[in-house]
Motif scaffolding. Sequence first.
Motif, PDB file in Angstrom:
ATOM      1  N   LYS A   1       0.833  -1.213   0.000  1.00 25.24           N
ATOM      2  CA  LYS A   1       0.000   0.000   0.000  1.00 25.24           C
ATOM      3  C   LYS A   1       0.864   1.258   0.000  1.00 25.24           C
ATOM      4  N   THR A   2       0.265   2.350  -0.487  1.00 26.55           N
ATOM      5  CA  THR A   2       0.952   3.640  -0.365  1.00 26.55           C
ATOM      6  C   THR A   2       1.029   3.996   1.113  1.00 26.55           C
ATOM      7  N   LEU A   3       1.950   4.870   1.454  1.00 29.28           N
ATOM      8  CA  LEU A   3       2.095   5.253   2.860  1.00 29.28           C
ATOM      9  C   LEU A   3       0.847   5.954   3.386  1.00 29.28           C
ATOM     10  N   ARG A   4       0.146   6.666   2.524  1.00 30.22           N
ATOM     11  CA  ARG A   4      -1.099   7.318   2.959  1.00 30.22           C
ATOM     12  C   ARG A   4      -2.074   6.285   3.503  1.00 30.22           C
ATOM     13  N   ALA A   5      -2.166   5.136   2.809  1.00 30.38           N
ATOM     14  CA  ALA A   5      -3.074   4.070   3.240  1.00 30.38           C
ATOM     15  C   ALA A   5      -2.468   3.240   4.376  1.00 30.38           C
ATOM     16  N   ALA A   6      -1.189   2.898   4.232  1.00 31.71           N
ATOM     17  CA  ALA A   6      -0.550   2.018   5.219  1.00 31.71           C
ATOM     18  C   ALA A   6      -0.451   2.662   6.600  1.00 31.71           C
ATOM     19  N   LEU A   7      -0.301   3.998   6.623  1.00 32.98           N
ATOM     20  CA  LEU A   7      -0.143   4.697   7.910  1.00 32.98           C
ATOM     21  C   LEU A   7      -1.449   5.254   8.462  1.00 32.98           C
ATOM     22  N   ALA A   8      -2.566   4.940   7.798  1.00 33.17           N
ATOM     23  CA  ALA A   8      -3.859   5.491   8.232  1.00 33.17           C
ATOM     24  C   ALA A   8      -4.201   5.067   9.658  1.00 33.17           C
ATOM     25  N   GLY A   9      -3.990   3.800   9.964  1.00 33.29           N
ATOM     26  CA  GLY A   9      -4.287   3.313  11.319  1.00 33.29           C
ATOM     27  C   GLY A   9      -3.381   3.947  12.347  1.00 33.29           C
ATOM     28  N   TRP A  10      -2.109   4.071  12.010  1.00 27.93           N
ATOM     29  CA  TRP A  10      -1.139   4.683  12.925  1.00 27.93           C
ATOM     30  C   TRP A  10      -1.471   6.151  13.180  1.00 27.93           C
ATOM     31  N   ALA A  11      -1.844   6.879  12.134  1.00 31.91           N
ATOM     32  CA  ALA A  11      -2.084   8.327  12.270  1.00 31.91           C
ATOM     33  C   ALA A  11      -3.499   8.650  12.745  1.00 31.91           C
ATOM     34  N   GLY A  12      -4.426   7.708  12.572  1.00 32.65           N
ATOM     35  CA  GLY A  12      -5.816   7.950  12.979  1.00 32.65           C
ATOM     36  C   GLY A  12      -6.764   8.041  11.800  1.00 32.65           C
ATOM     37  N   SER A  13      -6.233   8.383  10.628  1.00 31.92           N
ATOM     38  CA  SER A  13      -7.047   8.445   9.412  1.00 31.92           C
ATOM     39  C   SER A  13      -6.108   8.627   8.215  1.00 31.92           C
ATOM     40  N   PRO A  14      -6.576   8.327   6.998  1.00 33.51           N
ATOM     41  CA  PRO A  14      -5.745   8.562   5.816  1.00 33.51           C
ATOM     42  C   PRO A  14      -5.351  10.038   5.681  1.00 33.51           C
ATOM     43  N   ALA A  15      -6.277  10.935   6.027  1.00 31.85           N
ATOM     44  CA  ALA A  15      -5.978  12.375   5.910  1.00 31.85           C
ATOM     45  C   ALA A  15      -4.887  12.793   6.895  1.00 31.85           C
ATOM     46  N   ALA A  16      -4.954  12.245   8.120  1.00 32.67           N
ATOM     47  CA  ALA A  16      -3.930  12.569   9.126  1.00 32.67           C
ATOM     48  C   ALA A  16      -2.567  12.004   8.705  1.00 32.67           C
ATOM     49  N   ALA A  17      -2.594  10.812   8.094  1.00 37.25           N
ATOM     50  CA  ALA A  17      -1.353  10.208   7.601  1.00 37.25           C
ATOM     51  C   ALA A  17      -0.764  11.085   6.501  1.00 37.25           C
ATOM     52  N   GLU A  18      -1.626  11.549   5.601  1.00 38.23           N
ATOM     53  CA  GLU A  18      -1.155  12.400   4.504  1.00 38.23           C
ATOM     54  C   GLU A  18      -0.544  13.696   5.034  1.00 38.23           C
ATOM     55  N   ALA A  19      -1.191  14.282   6.033  1.00 38.08           N
ATOM     56  CA  ALA A  19      -0.683  15.533   6.611  1.00 38.08           C
ATOM     57  C   ALA A  19       0.712  15.330   7.214  1.00 38.08           C
ATOM     58  N   ALA A  20       0.887  14.209   7.932  1.00 37.93           N
ATOM     59  CA  ALA A  20       2.193  13.926   8.547  1.00 37.93           C
ATOM     60  C   ALA A  20       3.255  13.697   7.480  1.00 37.93           C
ATOM     61  N   LEU A  21       2.873  13.004   6.412  1.00 38.21           N
ATOM     62  CA  LEU A  21       3.814  12.720   5.328  1.00 38.21           C
ATOM     63  C   LEU A  21       4.240  14.004   4.615  1.00 38.21           C
ATOM     64  N   VAL A  22       3.275  14.833   4.318  1.00 38.36           N
ATOM     65  CA  VAL A  22       3.576  16.103   3.639  1.00 38.36           C
ATOM     66  C   VAL A  22       4.482  16.966   4.519  1.00 38.36           C
ATOM     67  N   ALA A  23       4.150  17.017   5.810  1.00 41.31           N
ATOM     68  CA  ALA A  23       4.966  17.800   6.754  1.00 41.31           C
ATOM     69  C   ALA A  23       6.400  17.278   6.823  1.00 41.31           C
ATOM     70  N   ALA A  24       6.547  15.961   6.608  1.00 40.54           N
ATOM     71  CA  ALA A  24       7.884  15.344   6.670  1.00 40.54           C
ATOM     72  C   ALA A  24       8.613  15.411   5.331  1.00 40.54           C
ATOM     73  N   GLY A  25       7.930  15.944   4.307  1.00 38.78           N
ATOM     74  CA  GLY A  25       8.556  16.030   2.991  1.00 38.78           C
ATOM     75  C   GLY A  25       8.591  14.707   2.258  1.00 38.78           C
ATOM     76  N   VAL A  26       7.629  13.816   2.583  1.00 42.41           N
ATOM     77  CA  VAL A  26       7.565  12.494   1.958  1.00 42.41           C
ATOM     78  C   VAL A  26       6.274  12.391   1.151  1.00 42.41           C
ATOM     79  N   SER A  27       6.354  11.868  -0.055  1.00 42.83           N
ATOM     80  CA  SER A  27       5.159  11.726  -0.887  1.00 42.83           C
ATOM     81  C   SER A  27       4.171  10.742  -0.265  1.00 42.83           C
ATOM     82  N   PRO A  28       2.907  11.130  -0.123  1.00 43.07           N
ATOM     83  CA  PRO A  28       1.894  10.200   0.407  1.00 43.07           C
ATOM     84  C   PRO A  28       1.717   8.969  -0.490  1.00 43.07           C
ATOM     85  N   GLN A  29       2.148   9.073  -1.760  1.00 44.05           N
ATOM     86  CA  GLN A  29       2.018   7.942  -2.686  1.00 44.05           C
ATOM     87  C   GLN A  29       3.225   6.995  -2.634  1.00 44.05           C
ATOM     88  N   ALA A  30       4.236   7.376  -1.879  1.00 40.30           N
ATOM     89  CA  ALA A  30       5.426   6.508  -1.759  1.00 40.30           C
ATOM     90  C   ALA A  30       5.083   5.255  -0.956  1.00 40.30           C
TER      91      ALA A  30
END
Length: 285
Positions: free
Chosen positions: A238-267
Amino acid sequence: MSTTESDALLGPADIRELAAALGVRPTKQRGQNFVIDANTVRRIVRTAQVRPDDVVVEVGPGLGSLTLALLEAADRVVAVEIDDTLAAALPATVTARMPERAPRFSLVHSDAMDVTELPGPPPTALVANLPYNVAVPVLLHMLDRFPTIERTLVMVQAEVADRLAAGPGNKVYGVPSVKANWYADVKRAGSIGRNVFWPAPNVDSGLVSLVRRDPPETTATKREVFAVVDAAFAQRRKTLRAALAGWAGSPAAAEAALVAAGVSPQARGESLTVEEFARIAEARA
């Protein structure tokens, strides 16, 4: 090396004789495969660059093949052995074969995963033929628990060696690769054939060298970073946006953390360095 030193090491006949005297049969349950070749243990000690002032910790010494070679080269050796029979016998083997070095040897009879302290001076090196079934957790535990360990050389199943030493983008890069990289620079340091073991395993072995370095600079804790790593590889396709959804609380929260870290949510996790995982953990912390 003098003749007496060479004679002190264990050969195939010595190993079988010791095992017979102790009633020992190597068990698959503990992943036991004893090294029966003196040249192989010498090669391991050389590759590990063991120095005369080193305090070496060895996990799973078995009948003592590598232990004796380490005692020739190091200042002190501390062996950690879980097996009751082997733990009871090893000090006598050391005393019988290297009486002058015996005072520099100590044994800890324990599961390595339970070891939180070692006798004597702090260890500077870890050199071990790690049981296949527990190699990665034992390695990570020892590196975490004993920060004075500067250099490590472990012999593990070839497949595990490849995983530990893999870099981002490699198809076998995964949780062990990233976590080992938290502690050290990791590289493959050679291959070991099956015929130097008794019993001969049905897989080849590999040597892995780890040289301690500082972990990535981050305000996140190691536990927080490792939680991201575990989540990323639990669903590695899975993309990190999907794979980290449970860890972050939601796909949107995962995407926000990834963007803030300078990492593509599609990676995907397999493309990230340990530093990038640390940035993601920090962005969410």
